[in-house]
Motif scaffolding. Structure first.
Motif, PDB file in Angstrom:
ATOM      1  N   GLU A   1       0.839  -1.194   0.000  1.00  0.00           N
ATOM      2  CA  GLU A   1       0.000   0.000   0.000  1.00  0.00           C
ATOM      3  C   GLU A   1       0.873   1.242   0.000  1.00  0.00           C
ATOM      4  OE1 GLU A   1      -2.611   0.248   3.326  1.00  0.00           O
ATOM      5  OE2 GLU A   1      -3.792  -1.512   2.764  1.00  0.00           O
ATOM      6  N   ASN A   2       0.344   2.332  -0.546  1.00  0.00           N
ATOM      7  CA  ASN A   2       0.976   3.629  -0.390  1.00  0.00           C
ATOM      8  C   ASN A   2       0.627   4.210   0.980  1.00  0.00           C
ATOM      9  OD1 ASN A   2       2.644   4.367  -2.530  1.00  0.00           O
ATOM     10  ND2 ASN A   2       0.901   4.828  -3.855  1.00  0.00           N
ATOM     11  N   THR A   3       1.392   5.169   1.411  1.00  0.00           N
ATOM     12  CA  THR A   3       1.094   5.853   2.668  1.00  0.00           C
ATOM     13  C   THR A   3       0.886   7.340   2.397  1.00  0.00           C
ATOM     14  OG1 THR A   3       3.474   6.132   3.095  1.00  0.00           O
ATOM     15  CG2 THR A   3       2.391   4.226   4.079  1.00  0.00           C
ATOM     16  N   ARG A   4       0.184   7.985   3.326  1.00  0.00           N
ATOM     17  CA  ARG A   4      -0.077   9.420   3.219  1.00  0.00           C
ATOM     18  C   ARG A   4       0.817  10.164   4.194  1.00  0.00           C
ATOM     19  NH1 ARG A   4      -6.253   9.787   4.357  1.00  0.00           N
ATOM     20  NH2 ARG A   4      -5.512  11.767   5.212  1.00  0.00           N
ATOM     21  N   GLU A   5       1.441  11.243   3.702  1.00  0.00           N
ATOM     22  CA  GLU A   5       2.408  11.985   4.510  1.00  0.00           C
ATOM     23  C   GLU A   5       1.780  12.544   5.776  1.00  0.00           C
ATOM     24  OE1 GLU A   5       5.748  15.545   3.987  1.00  0.00           O
ATOM     25  OE2 GLU A   5       4.316  15.111   2.390  1.00  0.00           O
ATOM     26  N   ASP A   6       0.522  13.036   5.692  1.00  0.00           N
ATOM     27  CA  ASP A   6      -0.092  13.636   6.873  1.00  0.00           C
ATOM     28  C   ASP A   6      -0.303  12.601   7.972  1.00  0.00           C
ATOM     29  OD1 ASP A   6      -1.986  12.366   5.244  1.00  0.00           O
ATOM     30  OD2 ASP A   6      -3.636  13.571   6.038  1.00  0.00           O
ATOM     31  N   LYS A   7      -0.648  11.370   7.584  1.00  0.00           N
ATOM     32  CA  LYS A   7      -0.849  10.321   8.582  1.00  0.00           C
ATOM     33  C   LYS A   7       0.485   9.856   9.165  1.00  0.00           C
ATOM     34  CE  LYS A   7      -4.096   7.281   8.121  1.00  0.00           C
ATOM     35  NZ  LYS A   7      -4.953   6.182   7.607  1.00  0.00           N
ATOM     36  N   GLU A   8       1.528   9.866   8.338  1.00  0.00           N
ATOM     37  CA  GLU A   8       2.854   9.507   8.836  1.00  0.00           C
ATOM     38  C   GLU A   8       3.343  10.506   9.876  1.00  0.00           C
ATOM     39  OE1 GLU A   8       5.834   8.936   5.905  1.00  0.00           O
ATOM     40  OE2 GLU A   8       4.593   7.653   4.651  1.00  0.00           O
ATOM     41  N   LYS A   9       3.141  11.797   9.617  1.00  0.00           N
ATOM     42  CA  LYS A   9       3.679  12.836  10.496  1.00  0.00           C
ATOM     43  C   LYS A   9       3.189  12.683  11.929  1.00  0.00           C
ATOM     44  CE  LYS A   9       4.557  16.508   7.125  1.00  0.00           C
ATOM     45  NZ  LYS A   9       4.141  17.842   6.622  1.00  0.00           N
ATOM     46  N   ASP A  10       1.919  12.328  12.086  1.00  0.00           N
ATOM     47  CA  ASP A  10       1.361  12.164  13.428  1.00  0.00           C
ATOM     48  C   ASP A  10       2.124  11.105  14.208  1.00  0.00           C
ATOM     49  OD1 ASP A  10      -0.526  12.045  15.649  1.00  0.00           O
ATOM     50  OD2 ASP A  10      -1.274  10.213  14.695  1.00  0.00           O
ATOM     51  N   ARG A  11       2.322   9.913  13.615  1.00  0.00           N
ATOM     52  CA  ARG A  11       3.008   8.840  14.354  1.00  0.00           C
ATOM     53  C   ARG A  11       4.500   9.103  14.478  1.00  0.00           C
ATOM     54  NH1 ARG A  11      -0.005   6.946  17.988  1.00  0.00           N
ATOM     55  NH2 ARG A  11      -1.035   8.913  17.510  1.00  0.00           N
ATOM     56  N   ILE A  12       5.088   9.808  13.520  1.00  0.00           N
ATOM     57  CA  ILE A  12       6.498  10.183  13.658  1.00  0.00           C
ATOM     58  C   ILE A  12       6.672  11.022  14.913  1.00  0.00           C
ATOM     59  CG2 ILE A  12       8.317  11.647  12.681  1.00  0.00           C
ATOM     60  CD1 ILE A  12       7.388  10.700   9.900  1.00  0.00           C
ATOM     61  N   ARG A  13       5.803  12.001  15.090  1.00  0.00           N
ATOM     62  CA  ARG A  13       5.910  12.869  16.265  1.00  0.00           C
ATOM     63  C   ARG A  13       5.622  12.102  17.550  1.00  0.00           C
ATOM     64  NH1 ARG A  13       2.556  18.213  15.431  1.00  0.00           N
ATOM     65  NH2 ARG A  13       3.746  18.805  17.295  1.00  0.00           N
ATOM     66  N   HIS A  14       4.658  11.187  17.495  1.00  0.00           N
ATOM     67  CA  HIS A  14       4.316  10.408  18.686  1.00  0.00           C
ATOM     68  C   HIS A  14       5.482   9.518  19.107  1.00  0.00           C
ATOM     69  CE1 HIS A  14       2.246   7.429  21.221  1.00  0.00           C
ATOM     70  NE2 HIS A  14       1.332   8.359  21.420  1.00  0.00           N
ATOM     71  N   VAL A  15       6.040   8.770  18.148  1.00  0.00           N
ATOM     72  CA  VAL A  15       7.149   7.871  18.456  1.00  0.00           C
ATOM     73  C   VAL A  15       8.383   8.655  18.891  1.00  0.00           C
ATOM     74  CG1 VAL A  15       8.768   6.206  17.444  1.00  0.00           C
ATOM     75  CG2 VAL A  15       6.317   6.032  16.956  1.00  0.00           C
ATOM     76  N   ASP A  16       8.684   9.729  18.185  1.00  0.00           N
ATOM     77  CA  ASP A  16       9.889  10.501  18.479  1.00  0.00           C
ATOM     78  C   ASP A  16       9.793  11.175  19.842  1.00  0.00           C
ATOM     79  OD1 ASP A  16      12.442  11.242  17.705  1.00  0.00           O
ATOM     80  OD2 ASP A  16      11.771  13.126  16.799  1.00  0.00           O
ATOM     81  N   THR A  17       8.633  11.737  20.160  1.00  0.00           N
ATOM     82  CA  THR A  17       8.466  12.421  21.441  1.00  0.00           C
ATOM     83  C   THR A  17       8.467  11.432  22.603  1.00  0.00           C
ATOM     84  OG1 THR A  17       7.176  14.159  20.366  1.00  0.00           O
ATOM     85  CG2 THR A  17       7.015  14.005  22.764  1.00  0.00           C
ATOM     86  N   CYS A  18       7.764  10.319  22.443  1.00  0.00           N
ATOM     87  CA  CYS A  18       7.706   9.305  23.510  1.00  0.00           C
ATOM     88  C   CYS A  18       8.996   8.505  23.607  1.00  0.00           C
ATOM     89  CB  CYS A  18       6.548   8.345  23.257  1.00  0.00           C
ATOM     90  SG  CYS A  18       4.902   9.057  23.481  1.00  0.00           S
ATOM     91  N   ASP A  19       9.842   8.600  22.572  1.00  0.00           N
ATOM     92  CA  ASP A  19      11.062   7.799  22.505  1.00  0.00           C
ATOM     93  C   ASP A  19      10.738   6.314  22.609  1.00  0.00           C
ATOM     94  OD1 ASP A  19      13.865   7.590  22.217  1.00  0.00           O
ATOM     95  OD2 ASP A  19      14.096   7.225  24.368  1.00  0.00           O
ATOM     96  N   ALA A  20       9.612   5.928  22.001  1.00  0.00           N
ATOM     97  CA  ALA A  20       9.164   4.538  22.104  1.00  0.00           C
ATOM     98  C   ALA A  20       8.159   4.230  21.008  1.00  0.00           C
ATOM     99  CB  ALA A  20       8.533   4.286  23.468  1.00  0.00           C
TER     100      ALA A  20
END
Length: 426
Positions: A123-142
């Motif tokens: 499947e393709n991915t959408r950049e806006d949906k990626e950004k949310d989880r990037i920030r979540h993972v990066d901020t939580c460091d997990a």
């Protein structure tokens, strides 16, 4: 070869696992997530969807939401809701739905394997949906939600799975939706070595579900590499949390389509047009006594397509079976998918729907909702519904192996993995 590694998990204490484990963050909208958290403050959804800590004046993607997610995670760990393993290991996660069980290895997969297409997407991915989880993972460091991966079964992995699941599970409960969840630790060195070496012999792993979470995890890893130019490749940010299932145990449900209008056609005109490419048979109508609306076979619901190339159409309160004629099929792995046949032979020519991802006249209904949901939609806001035969996992593999992408909404996997059972610190 696939690099599938053990990790040092942060996981719930056993007595709280059932209350903490939550469906993936993207299953719910904001209102639904808030209601879940209000009813169960232990739910991991409070961390995965930390906007539930704020009123609606705070945007879902506000910086405060991600900061709050990290605060909640750290608070819950400090409070003793979670334990941190003293060493890395694998786990086995089993889900049982309606008597059908699937077992997966919980581990960490390599971001390099994703980049090198050892781990393949469909499947393709959408950049806006990626950004949310990037920030979540990066901020939580997990990483808090595992990626659902699939592999072709091997005898070694089957044997280890069978032996380890004969032991007493670490977790064992039935969730509100009737799914049984069981988890075992794989703590012995022989099994651990066997798992790692067996995956090293596998040349392709496939993303079944969680493309956005996977792409986000990889991008966080690449971001960390850029921030640490002296990285060795062994750091945890080089790997992402996954559960890997053998293809023989997976269940893909159908993904149906509903249409808001008939594009100016009458029901009779649509049925006549469909006869160019399909054999059309009426399945249901009023019974002779008119005490029941549908003639349902006692062995199976006749509304449901029975094989590849069959579709069920709900139109004017009647069900029809559409059987694709031989010329509709293709040797191309994408064009031969039932969703592609329906798009090419029905939606594009008769409804002028060229891009189902963006056209507002079409909507999608996951198979877990059942055929009754299609009838309900046609009573309320739609004019027709098409039920499909589920995509086969081998079709998914063929598309991914060809380096191709499936059309939107081609697969619906059940049961869904729970978040919060395993946390991978970066």
């Amino acid at each position: 070869m696939a690099d599938i590694r053990m990790f040092r998990a942060i996981r719930p204490v056993p007595e709280k696992a059932a209350r903490i484990a939550a469906l993936p963050y993207d299953v719910y909208n904001r209102k639904e997530a808030a209601e879940i958290v209000k009813k169960n403050q232990d739910s991991f959804l409070a961390i995965d969807r930390a906007e539930t800590s704020f009123d609606e004046s705070v945007d879902t993607y506000d910086d405060r939401v991600y900061i709050r997610a990290k605060e909640l995670l750290d608070e819950r760990i400090a409070a003793g809701d979670f334990v941190t393993e003293d060493r890395p290991m694998y786990y086995i996660y089993a889900l049982t739905m309606a008597g059908r069980i699937q077992h997966g290895y919980v581990a960490c997969a390599s971001i390099d394997d994703y980049a090198n297409q050892v781990i393949k997407k469909h499947e393709n991915t959408r950049e806006d949906k990626e950004k949310d989880r990037i920030r979540h993972v990066d901020t939580c460091d997990a990483q808090t939600g595992p990626i659902f991966l699939a592999y072709r079964q091997t005898e070694v992995l089957r044997r280890i799975m069978q032996n380890r699941t004969e032991e007493k599970p670490l977790y064992d409960w039935v969730s509100e939706d009737g799914i049984r969840h069981q988890v075992w630790q794989v703590a012995d060195a022989e099994s651990q070595t066997g798992i790692r070496e067996a995956f090293e012999q596998i040349d392709a792993i496939y993303i079944a579900d969680g493309h956005h979470r996977c792409a986000s995890a990889v991008k966080v890893g690449l971001k960390r590499r850029a921030e640490h130019p002296d990285y060795t490749g062994e750091e945890e940010f080089n790997y992402f949390l996954s559960v890997l299932f053998p293809e023989e145990e997976l269940c893909i449900l159908d993904y149906s389509r509903v249409l808001k209008d008939l594009n100016g056609m009458t029901a009779e005109e649509l049925l006549n047009s469909l006869e160019m490419d399909f054999e059309v048979e009426i399945l249901t109508g009023e019974s002779e006594t008119k005490t029941e609306k549908y003639r349902i076979n006692t062995a199976a619901d006749i509304r449901r397509p029975a094989m590849k190339g069959e579709f069920s159409l709900y139109l004017d309160e009647n069900w029809y079976r559409l059987k694709a004629k031989p010329h509709c099929f293709s040797r191309d792995p994408v064009e031969n998918l039932d969703v592609s046949i329906l798009q090419k032979k029905v939606f594009a020519p008769f409804f002028a729907i060229e891009d189902p991802k963006t056209d507002k006249r079409i909507d999608f209904v996951g198979g877990i909702r059942g055929l009754d949901e299609l009838e309900r939609r046609c009573r309320e806001d739609c004019k027709a519904a098409f039920a499909l035969y589920p995509t086969d996992i081998r079709e998914l593999f063929a598309v991914a192996d060809a380096g191709r992408l499936m059309p939107p909404k081609s697969t619906w996997f059940e049961p869904k993995l729970r978040s919060g059972l395993f946390i991978h610190r970066l």
